[in-house]
Each structure stands twice: as C-alpha cells, then as structure tokens.
Design a protein around this motif. Structure first.
Motif: not given
Length: 283
Positions: A113-115, A117, A132, A169, A171, A195, A224, A226, A260
C-alpha cells in the motif's frame, strides 16, 4: 499460467481477474464472499488449513497453481477495529505466503500500500516525489500490517532464494465511474493532499500485477504503483510548493506528473500506466 487471485471480488480484484484472463491466463478467484461460478472459491484466508488445501487442489477444479496474486485484506484503515484489521490482514498474508512455500509455488505478487510512505502526510515526506528509497512510515494499524508484511516477505525470500515475492504499493484504486468527481478536487488542494493527489486506475493495477508476474526477479522487492498523473488540474509543482513548502522537490516534474514516483516500476517491471481520468472527464 494457472493463477489464484485472493480478494477476487474486491474493487482491485475484479480488475485484476479480468486483466489476467484477457492476457490468456487461467484465473481462480479466492474470497470470503463473491458470485458463485467457474473458478471462484469461498475461503477464509485466516484458516491456514483451508488455505493450504485450496492452493494444493480442489476436487476437479484445479490441481495447483503456477503463481498466486494476494489482494485480499480489510482494504483500508477504520473499517474494522484496529485489532481485527491486524489479525485478519497479518494472518491471511502469512497463511498465503507459507502455503505457497509448502506447495512449491515460487512466484507471489501481493498488494502492499501507498500508506507505508507516510500517509496522510501530517508529517512532511522527506522529499517529493516520494519513492521506495526511504524507510516505511506507517501511521495506522492498517499501514503497520503492510509494513510488517514486507518485512516478512524479506525473510521468506532469504530462507528460499528461489522465491519471488513482489509487493505492489498501490495508490487509491479508481474505476472509470469514479472519475466524474475528480474536477471537484480542484476547489481545495488539501482534499487530496493525504496521498499527494495520487490514484491508480484499476485496469492499470491489473497491468502492474501482470508485469510483476512476468518480470519480477527472484527475491523480494517493492514498487509504487500509481497513475502517471495526479487527480488535479493544477500543476504538480504548484501543489507541492503550496502544500509542502519546506520539502525538497528532487526533480523537474511535468505539468500533471504523479508525485508518487513510478520510475522503479517502469524500469524493473515494465509497468506503463495507460489510463487517466482526463480521458474520461477532460481538463
């Protein structure tokens, strides 16, 4: 390949199943709930015995898999009590990883997950675009589990160097019908600051899974995933300057370029997002 996709009935899962089937793969969906039909199995992934049994084979449905795509989870913070989120997500991922090892499956792609980050970025990111390279910054139980899953994958691949585990990861996942709301975000840059104004079209999420299945090397790595652009009509540089004035912007970003960074996924996996909300709504 013959593939199992956990969380096949979820928002991302539906796109991934469709994308993998379109690419010619035989896909079996695993989820607690879903529409009964060919290739779907109802399963509680927190039950290790059921996971091993399902991955090894189910009567006349299949006799094992070439790879597993693990998307199933409580999908966001705040949907269930913290301890319930931790118990479900951590145990399900351990069970899937371990069952794959026992079954001799050497390729796993799963949803991180982007979370990790640092969302919702109440503390400034170390730099923009985020990537990353810096240590995880989980700010919720949900994100903590995603971080711990990555740490677990590192150890699983250390134990078995022939194993490939890829953490994507993702988004914020969007379907085309979600895009009508995007122009309203322009009224307040803080609405989507949490985000860095990112998103991922579910169809491009499916592409990322496919590229990871095809191209990810042995061992563990994280990427990541996205869209190539932001959710905003304002320029990315102006958004960063207004909302994060003290944060270094490490590169010249394009007019609407994502903050991202997907450079690593592009280079290693061959990921190339094809869908933008602008195609559906227009500037």
């Amino acid at each position: 390949m013959r593939l199992a996709v956990t969380g096949s009935s979820g928002k991302l899962g539906r796109s991934v199943v469709a994308g993998l089937r379109e690419a010619g793969h035989e896909v079996h969906g695993f989820d607690l709930h879903g529409e009964r039909g060919p290739g779907f199995l109802s399963i509680d992934l927190t039950n290790y015995g059921d996971v091993v049994d399902a991955i090894m084979g189910v009567d006349d449905r299949h006799s094992g898999f070439d790879a597993v795509v693990h998307l199933a989870a409580v999908p966001a913070p705040g949907l269930r009590p913290d301890a319930a989120t931790f118990h479900n997500n951590m145990l399900a991922t351990y069970n899937v990883f371990q069952a794959c090892r026992r079954a001799g499956i050497r390729r796993i792609v799963y949803a991180s997950s982007e979370t990790v980050l640092g969302l919702p970025f109440d503390q400034d990111p170390p730099y923009i675009p985020v990537d990353e390279q810096y240590d995880a910054r989980p700010e919720s139980t949900y994100s903590l589990v995603k971080h711990l899953e990555e740490q677990m994958a590192i150890q699983f691949t250390r134990w078995d160097p022939a194993l490939s585990i890829t953490a994507l990861r993702f988004s914020n996942v969007m379907d085309p019908e979600d895009y009508a709301d995007f122009p309203s975000f322009d009224a307040d840059p803080l609405l989507r600051k949490w985000n860095l104004w990112g998103y991922i079209d579910g169809r491009d999420g499916a592409q990322a899974v496919l590229r990871a299945l095809e191209n990810a090397p042995n061992g563990f790595d994280r990427y990541i995933i996205a869209a190539a652009d932001t959710v905003m009509n304002r320029s990315s540089a102006s958004l960063a300057a207004e909302v994060f004035p003290g944060v270094e912007v490490t590169k010249d970003v394009g007019e609407h370029e994502t903050l991202l960074s997907i450079d690593k996924a592009r280079k290693v996996l061959g990921f190339s997002p094809r869908h933008s909300w602008r195609d559906a709504v227009g500037d």
